[in-house]
Design a protein around this motif. Structure first.
Motif, PDB file in Angstrom:
ATOM      1  N   ARG A 104      41.373  32.996  43.468  1.00 53.10           N
ATOM      2  CA  ARG A 104      42.149  33.290  44.674  1.00 53.10           C
ATOM      3  C   ARG A 104      41.889  34.710  45.148  1.00 53.10           C
ATOM      4  O   ARG A 104      41.988  35.010  46.341  1.00 53.10           O
ATOM      5  CB  ARG A 104      43.645  33.073  44.421  1.00 53.10           C
ATOM      6  N   ALA A 105      41.536  35.592  44.210  1.00 48.93           N
ATOM      7  CA  ALA A 105      41.201  36.966  44.585  1.00 48.93           C
ATOM      8  C   ALA A 105      39.802  37.052  45.177  1.00 48.93           C
ATOM      9  O   ALA A 105      39.561  37.766  46.146  1.00 48.93           O
ATOM     10  CB  ALA A 105      41.321  37.884  43.369  1.00 48.93           C
ATOM     11  N   SER A 106      38.870  36.289  44.582  1.00 51.00           N
ATOM     12  CA  SER A 106      37.490  36.307  45.076  1.00 51.00           C
ATOM     13  C   SER A 106      36.725  35.109  44.537  1.00 51.00           C
ATOM     14  O   SER A 106      36.589  34.944  43.322  1.00 51.00           O
ATOM     15  CB  SER A 106      36.775  37.594  44.644  1.00 51.00           C
ATOM     16  N   GLY A 107      36.208  34.300  45.457  1.00 52.76           N
ATOM     17  CA  GLY A 107      35.408  33.147  45.047  1.00 52.76           C
ATOM     18  C   GLY A 107      34.110  33.535  44.382  1.00 52.76           C
ATOM     19  O   GLY A 107      33.463  32.712  43.727  1.00 52.76           O
ATOM     20  N   PRO A 165      40.930  29.076  48.524  1.00 57.98           N
ATOM     21  CA  PRO A 165      42.243  28.459  48.741  1.00 57.98           C
ATOM     22  C   PRO A 165      42.860  27.991  47.421  1.00 57.98           C
ATOM     23  O   PRO A 165      42.142  27.665  46.462  1.00 57.98           O
ATOM     24  CB  PRO A 165      41.916  27.279  49.657  1.00 57.98           C
ATOM     25  N   VAL A 166      44.185  27.939  47.391  1.00 52.49           N
ATOM     26  CA  VAL A 166      44.904  27.672  46.142  1.00 52.49           C
ATOM     27  C   VAL A 166      44.469  26.358  45.498  1.00 52.49           C
ATOM     28  O   VAL A 166      44.117  26.321  44.304  1.00 52.49           O
ATOM     29  CB  VAL A 166      46.432  27.645  46.404  1.00 52.49           C
ATOM     30  N   LEU A 167      44.488  25.244  46.232  1.00 50.36           N
ATOM     31  CA  LEU A 167      44.146  23.954  45.655  1.00 50.36           C
ATOM     32  C   LEU A 167      42.697  23.926  45.175  1.00 50.36           C
ATOM     33  O   LEU A 167      42.400  23.413  44.095  1.00 50.36           O
ATOM     34  CB  LEU A 167      44.381  22.838  46.673  1.00 50.36           C
ATOM     35  N   GLN A 168      41.808  24.503  45.972  1.00 51.38           N
ATOM     36  CA  GLN A 168      40.401  24.546  45.581  1.00 51.38           C
ATOM     37  C   GLN A 168      40.219  25.360  44.303  1.00 51.38           C
ATOM     38  O   GLN A 168      39.453  24.989  43.419  1.00 51.38           O
ATOM     39  CB  GLN A 168      39.568  25.144  46.719  1.00 51.38           C
ATOM     40  N   ALA A 169      40.952  26.476  44.197  1.00 54.84           N
ATOM     41  CA  ALA A 169      40.875  27.322  43.002  1.00 54.84           C
ATOM     42  C   ALA A 169      41.384  26.579  41.772  1.00 54.84           C
ATOM     43  O   ALA A 169      40.798  26.665  40.685  1.00 54.84           O
ATOM     44  CB  ALA A 169      41.685  28.602  43.220  1.00 54.84           C
ATOM     45  N   LEU A 194      39.718  35.002  31.061  1.00 54.34           N
ATOM     46  CA  LEU A 194      39.571  33.557  31.285  1.00 54.34           C
ATOM     47  C   LEU A 194      40.856  32.769  31.067  1.00 54.34           C
ATOM     48  O   LEU A 194      40.819  31.530  31.047  1.00 54.34           O
ATOM     49  CB  LEU A 194      38.451  32.979  30.403  1.00 54.34           C
ATOM     50  N   THR A 195      41.983  33.434  30.953  1.00 61.42           N
ATOM     51  CA  THR A 195      43.248  32.706  30.751  1.00 61.42           C
ATOM     52  C   THR A 195      43.905  32.327  32.078  1.00 61.42           C
ATOM     53  O   THR A 195      44.835  31.510  32.090  1.00 61.42           O
ATOM     54  CB  THR A 195      44.241  33.558  29.933  1.00 61.42           C
ATOM     55  N   ASP A 196      43.446  32.914  33.186  1.00 57.89           N
ATOM     56  CA  ASP A 196      44.011  32.588  34.497  1.00 57.89           C
ATOM     57  C   ASP A 196      42.873  32.519  35.516  1.00 57.89           C
ATOM     58  O   ASP A 196      42.712  33.406  36.356  1.00 57.89           O
ATOM     59  CB  ASP A 196      45.055  33.630  34.914  1.00 57.89           C
ATOM     60  N   ILE A 197      42.113  31.446  35.445  1.00 53.72           N
ATOM     61  CA  ILE A 197      40.970  31.256  36.339  1.00 53.72           C
ATOM     62  C   ILE A 197      41.409  31.131  37.797  1.00 53.72           C
ATOM     63  O   ILE A 197      40.797  31.739  38.686  1.00 53.72           O
ATOM     64  CB  ILE A 197      40.147  30.023  35.920  1.00 53.72           C
TER      65      ILE A 197
END
Length: 311
Positions: free
Chosen positions: A65-68, A112-116, A57-60
């Motif tokens: 970005r790998a899988s929604g 997508p990056v911004l959404q993530a 959980l340190t890099d959500i």
């Protein structure tokens, strides 16, 4: 809009009751327990995958970005656990379509990056601090903390997966029964493809899990498409419902597709519904009023007779 006679209403009310009784009889303790343990195993695996992808959980954003799909787990670690619709209100840029169901059988959709980043920000602001104390302490989680999170969150996810698993198994059997019946009668199966022209599906040919074009940008998927006489195609939706609340959702999905197909194709596409499980009689009436042909899994011979009359 078609209007049902009192006799027709009584008939379909009785059919709905028969379907409900069959559903109740199918829910044996042994089968339910087996499905529940399967759902728990799946949920634990989903949680482990999400923890691994997000480095505990340190890099959500990296995980999303790998899988929604990982958002399913993250939503259940929030305080309180949050539904898709509620999370969409909290994070307007997030799209439910990025959270593929675990049994979708398709490639996971990366976010997508911004959404993530936006989804991660909402999660971190609303996460359960009692279940994720290592984030506040700035350290790696202790094994006991991971076990506590796993055993706390897994039942919540499994409860949803249990319902989906049971409905999915019933739907596979339901569609399989129709396909077997068609093949027994000599119908020819064609590979699924986009149906976007008239007469593209010949008489006594069928497709399983194909897409039917509409005036909208996105074609609507149909469970089984069948070629009838006079270049008419039957778009059959196979629906299994676990309760009367769920039946509203299932029927609404059929009506949405039926409206789209009728708008685009007129009388050259007929919509049919094959129903199973707990279906509210009022929802059956809604289908009839929208001129959707209604059949029941427990009486497939009635559908077979109807098909014979149309070919």
């Amino acid at each position: 809009m078609a209007t049902l006679t009192p006799a027709q209403v009584a008939l379909h009310t009785n059919e709905a009751q028969l379907a409900k009784q069959r559903y109740i009889l199918s829910r044996t303790p042994v089968r339910d327990a087996s499905d529940w343990h399967g759902a728990l195993r799946l949920s634990r695996q989903l949680i482990a995958d999400a923890l691994r992808a997000s480095t505990f959980l340190t890099d959500i954003p990296a995980a999303l970005r790998a899988s929604g799909t990982h958002m399913l787990v993250f939503r259940h670690i929030m305080a309180p656990p949050t539904s898709q619709d509620q999370f969409a209100l909290m994070c307007p840029t997030w799209r439910k379509s990025t959270e593929r169901p675990p049994d979708a059988g398709r490639t996971r959709r990366p976010m997508p990056v911004l959404q993530a980043q936006n989804a991660a920000a909402v999660f971190l602001a609303r996460r359960s601090q009692s279940l994720t104390p290592w984030l506040d302490a700035g350290r790696r989680p202790f094994p006991r903390e991971l076990r506590r999170l796993l055993w706390s969150v897994a039942p919540s996810i499994a409860n949803q997966q249990f319902v989906t698993l049971q409905r999915g198994k019933a739907a596979v059997a339901q569609e399989g029964a129709v396909i077997s019946m068609l093949q027994r009668k000599g119908w020819i199966r064609r590979p699924g493809s986009l149906l976007d022209t008239r007469a593209e599906l010949p008489l006594r040919h069928f497709m399983h899990k194909t897409r039917y074009a509409t005036a909208a940008a996105t074609p609507q998927e149909v469970d089984i498409a069948m070629g009838l006489r006079n270049t008419v195609v039957l778009a059959m939706e196979c629906k299994v419902s676990n309760d009367q609340t769920n039946s509203v959702k299932r029927v609404n999905d059929i009506l949405k597709k039926a409206t789209a197909w009728k708008t685009h194709w007129g009388s050259f596409v007929k919509t049919a519904a094959l129903l199973q499980g707990v279906i509210a009689p009022k929802d059956v009436i809604r289908l009839h009023e929208a001129e959707v042909e209604v059949f029941w899994s427990h009486d497939l011979t009635a559908f077979e007779a109807w098909i014979d009359s149309q070919t």
